[in-house]
Motif scaffolding. Structure first.
Motif, PDB file in Angstrom:
ATOM      1  N   TYR A  17     -42.222  47.001  23.894  1.00 41.21           N
ATOM      2  CA  TYR A  17     -42.639  47.034  25.300  1.00 41.21           C
ATOM      3  C   TYR A  17     -41.680  47.985  26.012  1.00 41.21           C
ATOM      4  N   PRO A  18     -42.180  48.834  26.879  1.00 43.58           N
ATOM      5  CA  PRO A  18     -41.258  49.709  27.619  1.00 43.58           C
ATOM      6  C   PRO A  18     -40.363  48.902  28.570  1.00 43.58           C
ATOM      7  N   ASP A  19     -40.948  47.877  29.229  1.00 45.59           N
ATOM      8  CA  ASP A  19     -40.161  47.056  30.156  1.00 45.59           C
ATOM      9  C   ASP A  19     -40.986  45.831  30.561  1.00 45.59           C
ATOM     10  N   PHE A  20     -40.349  44.933  31.324  1.00 47.20           N
ATOM     11  CA  PHE A  20     -41.070  43.712  31.734  1.00 47.20           C
ATOM     12  C   PHE A  20     -42.222  44.000  32.695  1.00 47.20           C
ATOM     13  N   ASN A  21     -42.053  45.030  33.532  1.00 47.43           N
ATOM     14  CA  ASN A  21     -43.127  45.285  34.507  1.00 47.43           C
ATOM     15  C   ASN A  21     -44.171  46.264  33.979  1.00 47.43           C
ATOM     16  N   ASP A  22     -43.986  46.664  32.711  1.00 48.66           N
ATOM     17  CA  ASP A  22     -44.969  47.572  32.126  1.00 48.66           C
ATOM     18  C   ASP A  22     -46.291  46.834  31.866  1.00 48.66           C
ATOM     19  N   LYS A  23     -47.383  47.591  31.935  1.00 45.65           N
ATOM     20  CA  LYS A  23     -48.713  47.000  31.811  1.00 45.65           C
ATOM     21  C   LYS A  23     -48.901  46.260  30.474  1.00 45.65           C
ATOM     22  N   LYS A  24     -48.314  46.812  29.422  1.00 46.80           N
ATOM     23  CA  LYS A  24     -48.482  46.186  28.107  1.00 46.80           C
ATOM     24  C   LYS A  24     -47.900  44.760  28.109  1.00 46.80           C
ATOM     25  N   PHE A  25     -46.719  44.620  28.713  1.00 38.56           N
ATOM     26  CA  PHE A  25     -46.066  43.311  28.758  1.00 38.56           C
ATOM     27  C   PHE A  25     -46.884  42.335  29.619  1.00 38.56           C
ATOM     28  N   THR A  26     -47.271  42.780  30.806  1.00 41.48           N
ATOM     29  CA  THR A  26     -48.002  41.874  31.697  1.00 41.48           C
ATOM     30  C   THR A  26     -49.384  41.543  31.121  1.00 41.48           C
ATOM     31  N   ASP A  27     -49.991  42.508  30.428  1.00 38.82           N
ATOM     32  CA  ASP A  27     -51.275  42.242  29.766  1.00 38.82           C
ATOM     33  C   ASP A  27     -51.143  41.138  28.713  1.00 38.82           C
ATOM     34  N   HIS A  28     -50.043  41.201  27.978  1.00 42.56           N
ATOM     35  CA  HIS A  28     -49.846  40.199  26.928  1.00 42.56           C
ATOM     36  C   HIS A  28     -49.611  38.808  27.514  1.00 42.56           C
ATOM     37  N   GLN A  30     -50.915  37.817  30.263  1.00 35.31           N
ATOM     38  CA  GLN A  30     -52.258  37.426  30.693  1.00 35.31           C
ATOM     39  C   GLN A  30     -53.075  36.904  29.500  1.00 35.31           C
ATOM     40  N   LYS A  31     -52.981  37.633  28.398  1.00 36.63           N
ATOM     41  CA  LYS A  31     -53.739  37.233  27.197  1.00 36.63           C
ATOM     42  C   LYS A  31     -53.301  35.852  26.719  1.00 36.63           C
ATOM     43  N   MET A  32     -51.974  35.638  26.697  1.00 39.60           N
ATOM     44  CA  MET A  32     -51.463  34.351  26.242  1.00 39.60           C
ATOM     45  C   MET A  32     -52.012  33.233  27.141  1.00 39.60           C
ATOM     46  N   ASN A  33     -51.987  33.468  28.462  1.00 44.21           N
ATOM     47  CA  ASN A  33     -52.493  32.459  29.391  1.00 44.21           C
ATOM     48  C   ASN A  33     -53.994  32.231  29.223  1.00 44.21           C
ATOM     49  N   ASP A  34     -54.728  33.313  28.956  1.00 42.49           N
ATOM     50  CA  ASP A  34     -56.178  33.169  28.740  1.00 42.49           C
ATOM     51  C   ASP A  34     -56.456  32.299  27.511  1.00 42.49           C
ATOM     52  N   PHE A  35     -55.711  32.568  26.435  1.00 36.55           N
ATOM     53  CA  PHE A  35     -55.900  31.764  25.211  1.00 36.55           C
ATOM     54  C   PHE A  35     -55.541  30.299  25.471  1.00 36.55           C
ATOM     55  N   LYS A  36     -54.485  30.108  26.271  1.00 32.12           N
ATOM     56  CA  LYS A  36     -54.067  28.737  26.577  1.00 32.12           C
ATOM     57  C   LYS A  36     -55.166  28.011  27.366  1.00 32.12           C
ATOM     58  N   TYR A  69     -48.715  35.647  20.678  1.00 36.24           N
ATOM     59  CA  TYR A  69     -48.339  36.320  21.939  1.00 36.24           C
ATOM     60  C   TYR A  69     -47.053  35.733  22.496  1.00 36.24           C
ATOM     61  N   GLY A  70     -46.958  34.396  22.482  1.00 35.69           N
ATOM     62  CA  GLY A  70     -45.748  33.736  22.994  1.00 35.69           C
ATOM     63  C   GLY A  70     -44.516  34.208  22.237  1.00 35.69           C
ATOM     64  N   TYR A  76     -39.015  39.753  22.414  1.00 34.35           N
ATOM     65  CA  TYR A  76     -38.599  40.968  23.124  1.00 34.35           C
ATOM     66  C   TYR A  76     -37.626  40.620  24.254  1.00 34.35           C
ATOM     67  N   THR A  77     -37.950  39.551  25.007  1.00 30.92           N
ATOM     68  CA  THR A  77     -37.118  39.170  26.135  1.00 30.92           C
ATOM     69  C   THR A  77     -35.732  38.737  25.661  1.00 30.92           C
ATOM     70  N   TYR A  78     -35.707  37.980  24.585  1.00 32.59           N
ATOM     71  CA  TYR A  78     -34.404  37.539  24.078  1.00 32.59           C
ATOM     72  C   TYR A  78     -33.577  38.719  23.560  1.00 32.59           C
ATOM     73  N   MET A  79     -34.262  39.679  22.938  1.00 29.25           N
ATOM     74  CA  MET A  79     -33.547  40.869  22.457  1.00 29.25           C
ATOM     75  C   MET A  79     -32.906  41.619  23.628  1.00 29.25           C
ATOM     76  N   ARG A  80     -33.674  41.755  24.708  1.00 27.08           N
ATOM     77  CA  ARG A  80     -33.143  42.438  25.895  1.00 27.08           C
ATOM     78  C   ARG A  80     -31.928  41.679  26.437  1.00 27.08           C
ATOM     79  N   TYR A  81     -32.056  40.347  26.511  1.00 25.40           N
ATOM     80  CA  TYR A  81     -30.983  39.516  27.060  1.00 25.40           C
ATOM     81  C   TYR A  81     -29.730  39.574  26.184  1.00 25.40           C
TER      82      TYR A  81
END
Ligand SMILES: [Zn+2]
Length: 591
Positions: A17-28, A30-36, A69-70, A76-81
Motif C-alpha cells: 500500500y502506498p499509504d493509509f489514505n491511499d485508495k487501495k488501502f481504503t478500498d480494502h 471497505q471490502k473487509m467491511n462489506d464481507f463482514k 483482508y483483515g 501492513y499497519t504493524y510493519m509501518r508502526y
C-alpha cells in the motif's frame, strides 16, 4: 556496526500500500467491511430449509475473505508502526483495525452456535471442497463446546480491555520505562539485560545486581498484575469448561496432553546434557560454576563478522544445499528487498516475519548487527517466510497453523545454516557455543518457565500470591532445571517479572512451543541427513499440511509419533552430540 561497506536494506512496502489514505488501502477496508456485513446477513438467514453444505460453503468463503483482508491491512499497519513507533498515523490505524475486529469475533461466535447443529459428515459427503476444511470446522465445533453464552462472551471481550489487557499494559509500561543508575548513567532493564553479553564479568554481575534492584522496587504492582491475569484465566477457563490450563494450551498448540507429557519428560531426562555443557562453559570462562549472568557470556573475544553481502551469500548457499527451491526462495526474497535489516531510531527491537496474504508475499523485520547470531536470526525468519511461500496459493483457512509448527519451520532453517557453519568454520567453539547457548535456553530455561507457570496456576486457584511467593516458585523451578550447574546464590528470582509471556491474557504456557519447534526441527534435520536431498519433498509436504491437520495427524503422515518420548529423544541426541564436540574443543583449548 560490523556490516562492512554494505548498506543494510530497508524493505519495500510501497507495492503493498502506498499509504493509509491511499485508495487501495481504503478500498480494502471497505471490502473487509462489506464481507463482514454479508456474513452477518448470511448468519441471520441461517441454513434454514436450504442445503447445509451450500450454506457452509458460503460461510467458509466469507470467513476466508474477511480474514485475508483483515490480515493484510493489519500486517501492513504493524510493519509501518514497528519500523517507526513515532508514526502517529500507524498507531491510530492499529487502534481502528483492532476495534473492527470485535464485531468479527461476535459473528464467529454466532457462526459456531449455528454450526453446532449441523451434521458435518453429511455435508462432507455432498461437497468435496467443504471436506478440505474438515479440520477447521471441527476445531470451530470444539471451540463452540467451550463457549459461554454470546452475551457473556461479549462481556468477557469487553472487560478484557479494562481488565486483563490493562494488567498486561501495566507490565509493559513498567518494564520498558523502569531504570536505575549504573556506573553514573541511567540504564533501563533492556540495557542492563543486554550487558549479559558483555565479555567483562564484573560488568555482567553488576548489571544483573542492578536489574534485580529494579524488580525489587517494582515487584508489588507486577505481582498484582500477574495475580489479576492468572486469576481471570482460571475463572474464564472454568466457565468455558476447561478442566485445566493445559487443556486449553494443548488445544491452541494442536497437540494432545500426551504429546506435551512426552515432550516435557524427554526434556527432564536430558537435563544432564545441558549441565555438562554449562560445566564446560564455566571451565572455558575460568569459573568453577556459572552464575545466571554468565549464561550469555561470550566465549570468543574476536567473533567472526558477517557483512550483509556475506550473510545473503551464506544463507542462500546453505539453503540451496537443502533444496534448490529453498535457495531460490532466499534469493528471491533478498533480491525483492523483503527484509528491513537496519536498526534505526524509533524502530522496535527483535525480529519477526509477517505474511501479506493478498499479495502472496512476506516481509522480514530484523535488527541486523553483523554477528553470526544475527545471520542465524535471518535464517530463522526466512524459515517462517518459506513456510508462507509454500502456502501462498492455499485458501486462507488452510494457512492458519499453531505456534508449535510455526517454530518448527523457522528452527529447521536455522539448523541448516548452523550445520553449514559448523562444517566450514575454523572457529568451531564459537559456532557450537552459539547453538548450545540457545538450546540451553530453549530446553533448560523453558522447562523452568513451564514448572513456574504450572505451579502458579495451581496455587493461584486457591489464593492470591505475594511477590515473595512468585519469587520462591521461580527459584524452585530454576533449582529443578539448572541444578548443580548454576551457583545457588546467583540465580534470577525475578524472571517472573521479566518475561512478558506470563502476562498474556490469551495464551498460557507461551514457551514450550519453542522447545517443540526446536526438537521437531532437529528430528527432521536428522532425517534429512539420513535420507538426503529427496527429504526436501517430505519437508514441503509437512509445511503444506500445517493448516489442515492437528500436529499429531500431520507428523503421523510424515512417519513420526510425537506422543512417544523416543521421538523427542532424536532431537535431543543431536544436541548431545554437539555438547560432546563442545567439551572436546574446551579440553583442547585448556591444553
Ligand atoms: Zn520464530
Amino acid at each position: 556496526m560490523a556490516t562492512g561497506t554494505n548498506k543494510l536494506p530497508d524493505w519495500e512496502i510501497e507495492s503493498i500500500y502506498p499509504d493509509f489514505n491511499d485508495k487501495k488501502f481504503t478500498d480494502h477496508i471497505q471490502k473487509m467491511n462489506d464481507f463482514k456485513d454479508a456474513f452477518q446477513k448470511h448468519l441471520g438467514q441461517g441454513p434454514g430449509a436450504a442445503d447445509d453444505a451450500l450454506w457452509l460453503e458460503k460461510s467458509i468463503d466469507l470467513i476466508n475473505n474477511i480474514s485475508i483482508y483483515g490480515h493484510n491491512l493489519e500486517a501492513y499497519t504493524y510493519m509501518r508502526y514497528s519500523t517507526n513507533t513515532r508514526d502517529a498515523s500507524a498507531l491510530k490505524m492499529l487502534g481502528q483495525l483492532e476495534k473492527m475486529r470485535i464485531p468479527v469475533n461476535d459473528t464467529l461466535i454466532q457462526f459456531r452456535n449455528i454450526l453446532k447443529d449441523i451434521d458435518l459428515q453429511a455435508c462432507f459427503k455432498k461437497s468435496n471442497s467443504l471436506a478440505t476444511f474438515e479440520f477447521f470446522l471441527n476445531e470451530e465445533k470444539e471451540l463452540q463446546a467451550h463457549q459461554m453464552d454470546p452475551e457473556l462472551e461479549n462481556l468477557a471481550a469487553d472487560l478484557l480491555q479494562t481488565g486483563g489487557n490493562s494488567w498486561s499494559k501495566l507490565h509493559s509500561a513498567i518494564s520498558s520505562t523502569a531504570s536505575i543508575e549504573f556506573r553514573g548513567e541511567k540504564k533501563t532493564v533492556t540495557e542492563l539485560r543486554n550487558m549479559a553479553h558483555d565479555p567483562d564479568r564484573a560488568v555482567r554481575k553488576e548489571a544483573w545486581e542492578k536489574e534485580l534492584q529494579i524488580w525489587e522496587r517494582e515487584k508489588t504492582p507486577l505481582s498484582f498484575a500477574l495475580n489479576g491475569i492468572k486469576g481471570a484465566s482460571i475463572s474464564l477457563n472454568a466457565r468455558r469448561g476447561y478442566n485445566s490450563p493445559f487443556e486449553l494450551s494443548v488445544f491452541q498448540s494442536r497437540i494432545s496432553e500426551k504429546t506435551l507429557k512426552a515432550l516435557i519428560s524427554a526434556m527432564e531426562k536430558n537435563l544432564p546434557i545441558f549441565r555438562k555443557y554449562m560445566d564446560a562453559k564455566a571451565k572455558l570462562l575460568g569459573l568453577e560454576k556459572l552464575s545466571f549472568y554468565d549464561l550469555f557470556a561470550p566465549v570468543d573475544s574476536q567473533p567472526e563478522e558477517f557483512s550483509w553481502d556475506k550473510t545473503k551469500a551464506f544463507v542462500t548457499e546453505q539453503f540451496t544445499k537443502f533444496s534448490q527451491d529453498l535457495g531460490d526462495f532466499a534469493k528471491h526474497a533478498f533480491d525483492k528487498n523483503w527484509v528491513d535489516a537496519a536498526p534505526k531510531e524509533g524502530k522496535t527491537g527483535g525480529a519477526y516475519c509477517i505474511g501479506l496474504p493478498l499479495n502472496k508475499e512476506t516481509r522480514v523485520f530484523a535488527n541486523f548487527g553483523g554477528t553470526f547470531d544475527d545471520l542465524s536470526t535471518i535464517a530463522h525468519e526466512f524459515g517462517h517466510a518459506y513456510h508462507g511461500w509454500v502456502l501462498k496459493d492455499y485458501p486462507y483457512l488452510h494457512t492458519d497453523y499453531p505456534m508449535t509448527l510455526a517454530e518448527t519451520a523457522s528452527i529447521f532453517c536455522e539448523t541448516i545454516v548452523f550445520d553449514g557453519a559448523l562444517q566450514s568454520s575454523s572457529n568451531k567453539i564459537s559456532i557450537l557455543e552459539h547453538f548450545l547457548m540457545s538450546s540451553n535456553q530453549v530446553i533448560t530455561d523453558i522447562l523452568s518457565r513451564y514448572y513456574f507457570e504450572s505451579s502458579v496456576f495451581e496455587k493461584r486457584a486457591e489464593e492470591e500470591l505475594s511477590a515473595e511467593e512468585f519469587s520462591s516458585l521461580m527459584l524452585d523451578a530454576q533449582d529443578k532445571t539448572y541444578g548443580e550447574a548454576m551457583d545457588k546464590d546467583e540465580r534470577h528470582k525475578y524472571m517472573w517479572a521479566v518475561k512478558g509471556h506470563y502476562y498474556s491474557t490469551q495464551l498460557a504456557f507461551y514457551n514450550y512451543p519453542y522447545a517443540f519447534g526446536q526438537l521437531f526441527a532437529l528430528a527432521l534435520f536428522q532425517q534429512f541427513k539420513k535420507i538426503g536431498p529427496s527429504f526436501a519433498e517430505t519437508y514441503v509436504q509437512i509445511l503444506a499440511d500445517t493448516g489442515k491437520f492437528s500436529a499429531i495427524e500431520l507428523t503421523k503422515r510424515a512417519g513420526f509419533d510425537i506422543e512417544s518420548e523416543s521421538f523427542w529423544q532424536e532431537g535431543l541426541d543431536y544436541i548431545a552430540e554437539r555438547v560432546d564436540e563442545f567439551v572436546a574443543e574446551v579440553d583442547k583449548a585448556a591444553k
